[in-house]
Enzyme design. Structure first.
Site, PDB file in Angstrom:
ATOM      1  N   TYR A   4       0.851  -1.272   0.050  1.00 53.81           N
ATOM      2  CA  TYR A   4      -0.067  -0.019   0.202  1.00 53.81           C
ATOM      3  C   TYR A   4       0.909   1.307   0.141  1.00 53.81           C
ATOM      4  O   TYR A   4       0.564   2.314  -0.511  1.00 53.81           O
ATOM      5  CB  TYR A   4      -1.017   0.115   1.224  1.00 53.81           C
ATOM      6  N   LYS A  51       3.353 -15.326   1.775  1.00 52.34           N
ATOM      7  CA  LYS A  51       3.306 -15.783   0.601  1.00 52.34           C
ATOM      8  C   LYS A  51       4.880 -16.436   0.399  1.00 52.34           C
ATOM      9  O   LYS A  51       5.302 -16.028  -0.500  1.00 52.34           O
ATOM     10  CB  LYS A  51       2.813 -15.330  -0.630  1.00 52.34           C
ATOM     11  N   ASP A  55      -2.946 -18.272   0.113  1.00 47.79           N
ATOM     12  CA  ASP A  55      -4.106 -18.752  -0.657  1.00 47.79           C
ATOM     13  C   ASP A  55      -4.550 -20.083   0.178  1.00 47.79           C
ATOM     14  O   ASP A  55      -5.908 -19.960   0.142  1.00 47.79           O
ATOM     15  CB  ASP A  55      -3.390 -19.361  -2.118  1.00 47.79           C
ATOM     16  N   ASP A 105      -6.296  -6.917   4.266  1.00 48.91           N
ATOM     17  CA  ASP A 105      -7.207  -6.320   3.648  1.00 48.91           C
ATOM     18  C   ASP A 105      -8.256  -7.413   3.198  1.00 48.91           C
ATOM     19  O   ASP A 105      -9.435  -7.519   3.259  1.00 48.91           O
ATOM     20  CB  ASP A 105      -7.071  -5.345   2.571  1.00 48.91           C
ATOM     21  N   ASP A 129     -11.903  -9.118   5.213  1.00 53.96           N
ATOM     22  CA  ASP A 129     -13.174  -9.081   4.591  1.00 53.96           C
ATOM     23  C   ASP A 129     -13.984 -10.576   4.419  1.00 53.96           C
ATOM     24  O   ASP A 129     -15.427 -10.586   4.598  1.00 53.96           O
ATOM     25  CB  ASP A 129     -13.400  -8.483   3.081  1.00 53.96           C
TER      26      ASP A 129
HETATM   27  C1  IPM Z   1     -10.446  -1.178   4.242  1.00 58.57           C
HETATM   28  C2  IPM Z   1     -10.694  -0.667   3.016  1.00 58.57           C
HETATM   29  C3  IPM Z   1      -9.487   0.377   2.696  1.00 58.57           C
HETATM   30  C4  IPM Z   1      -8.158  -0.497   2.398  1.00 58.57           C
HETATM   31  C5  IPM Z   1      -9.785   1.113   1.350  1.00 58.57           C
HETATM   32  C6  IPM Z   1     -11.102   1.824   1.515  1.00 58.57           C
HETATM   33  C7  IPM Z   1      -8.711   2.089   0.879  1.00 58.57           C
HETATM   34  O1  IPM Z   1     -10.918  -1.553   2.037  1.00 58.57           O
HETATM   35  O2  IPM Z   1     -10.129  -0.477   5.234  1.00 58.57           O
HETATM   36  O3  IPM Z   1     -10.169  -2.339   4.487  1.00 58.57           O
HETATM   37  O4  IPM Z   1      -7.868  -1.197   1.567  1.00 58.57           O
HETATM   38  O5  IPM Z   1      -7.513  -0.270   3.503  1.00 58.57           O
HETATM   39 MG    MG Z   2     -10.944  -3.755   2.855  1.00 59.45          MG
END
Ligand code: IPM
Ligand code: MG
Length: 358
Positions: free
Chosen positions: A142, A192, A225, A249, A253
């Protein structure tokens, strides 16, 4: 206790959910005799519209002057044409970096009341889901340099750099081991290392920190993975997952959505010192903005994380979590977690119901 809290409501449903979070916090302040002062600052698309920048200097100053920061959400279709540093998202990345928030704690738990909303098979759900993703937040691909988009021999070529130094790995590893000691005592480090040099360094440093300082914690390593697959195959095998910015990230999710209640999950972003930042895991939900449909519980639970991590107020944090649980037990649901036999309520009412139970 005196608490100065900076509110970054941001975009989409951000302002609606932050409003409910503040109401709950005010109820906590009244009940437990604390003094909370709230200030507002601009971030994301809202900041672009007002000032031209997704992260104005005033916002950085306001956050640094506060004891803690609460954030709603950033981004939306209105700003989708913008690129790179002009995008709303770069406001969020920028404030994480400006406040040195290298550790992102993202708990994914299955609320027993919402077990039927879980996406996994009942026999898998029965084993429980209680995973804490510890994501490195201010390094990796990032932020790595160089980054660019240029012509090379007449071919358009873009690149980012995934880079970690040993100190960055060491400090996030310690956060994960500390977290594990307060939970089930297991850390799985995800990388990885079969392909990436940066992951081989990551694995070596995590292994070393473990051997030298945390041999009471159980450590395992997994390729990303495989981890993505194991998370849906049998999430009960995980306690704390520690990983870099990009993998974290994605996996956070995934961990969140399998619980079936991404609208319920809070997060904390912490640095070595200075204010922490607390925000729901979900995004700005442009499709339901302004309709009083958003689920404010992730924000309300983020407020609980703030009380616990920034102010050491365990009783107050637990009061919020218990109020949320009572509301769910009583059968109230926003649209995202609605089930047969429950009572559908809007964002405001959900905020009221929790506030009443503080
Ligand atoms: C998160 C989001 C952010 C990230 C985006 C909105 C920049 O997806 O907080 O997970 O990738 O960190
Ligand atoms: Mg995110």
């Amino acid at each position: 206790m005196e608490m100065r809290i900076c509110l970054l409501a941001g975009d989409g449903i951000g302002p609606e959910i932050i409003e409910q979070g503040v109401r709950v916090l005010e109820a906590v302040a009244a009940k437990f005799g604390h003094d909370m002062e709230f200030t507002d600052a601009l971030i994301g698309g809202a900041a672009i519209d007002e000032t031209g920048s997704p992260l104005p200097q005033d916002t950085i100053d306001a956050c640094k002057a506060a004891d803690a920061v609460m954030l709603g959400a950033v981004g939306g279709p209105k700003w989708d044409e913008l690129t790179g540093a002009a995008r709303p998202e770069s406001g969020l990345l920028g404030i994480r970096k400006a406040l040195g928030l290298f550790a992102n704690l993202r708990p994914a738990t299955l609320f027993p009341e919402l077990a039927s909303a879980c996406f996994l098979r009942p026999d898998i759900v029965a084993k429980g889901i209680d995973v804490m993703v510890v994501r490195e937040l201010t390094g990796g691909i990032y932020f790595g340099q160089p980054v660019g988009d240029e012509m090379r021999d007449g071919v358009r070529t873009a690149y980012n750099t995934m880079v970690y130094d040993e100190n960055e790995v060491r400090r996030i590893a310690r956060i994960a081991f500390e977290a594990a000691r307060k939970r089930s005592g297991r850390v799985c480090s995800v990388d990885k290392a079969n392909v990436l040099a940066v992951s081989r360094l990551w694995r070596e440093v995590v292994t070393q920190v473990h051997a030298e300082e945390y041999s009471d914690v159980e450590l395992s390593h997994m390729y990303v993975d495989n981890a993505a697959m194991q998370l849906v195959r049998d999430p009960s095998q995980f306690d704390v997952i520690v990983t870099g910015n990009l993998f974290g990230d994605i996996l956070s999710d995934e961990a969140a959505v399998i619980t079936g209640s991404i609208g319920m999950l809070p997060s904390a972003s912490l640095g070595a010192d200075g204010p922490g930042l607390f925000e729901p895991i979900h995004g700005s939900a442009p499709d339901i903005v302004g309709q009083n449909k958003a689920n404010p519980l992730a924000t309300i639970l983020s407020a609980a994380m703030m009380l616990r991590h920034s102010f050491n107020l365990e009783k107050e944090a637990a009061a919020i979590e218990s109020a949320v649980q009572q509301v769910l037990k009583a059968g109230y649901r926003t649209g995202d977690i609605m089930e047969k036999g429950c009572t559908l309520v809007g964002c405001n009412t959900m905020g009221n119901l929790v506030t009443e139970r503080i």
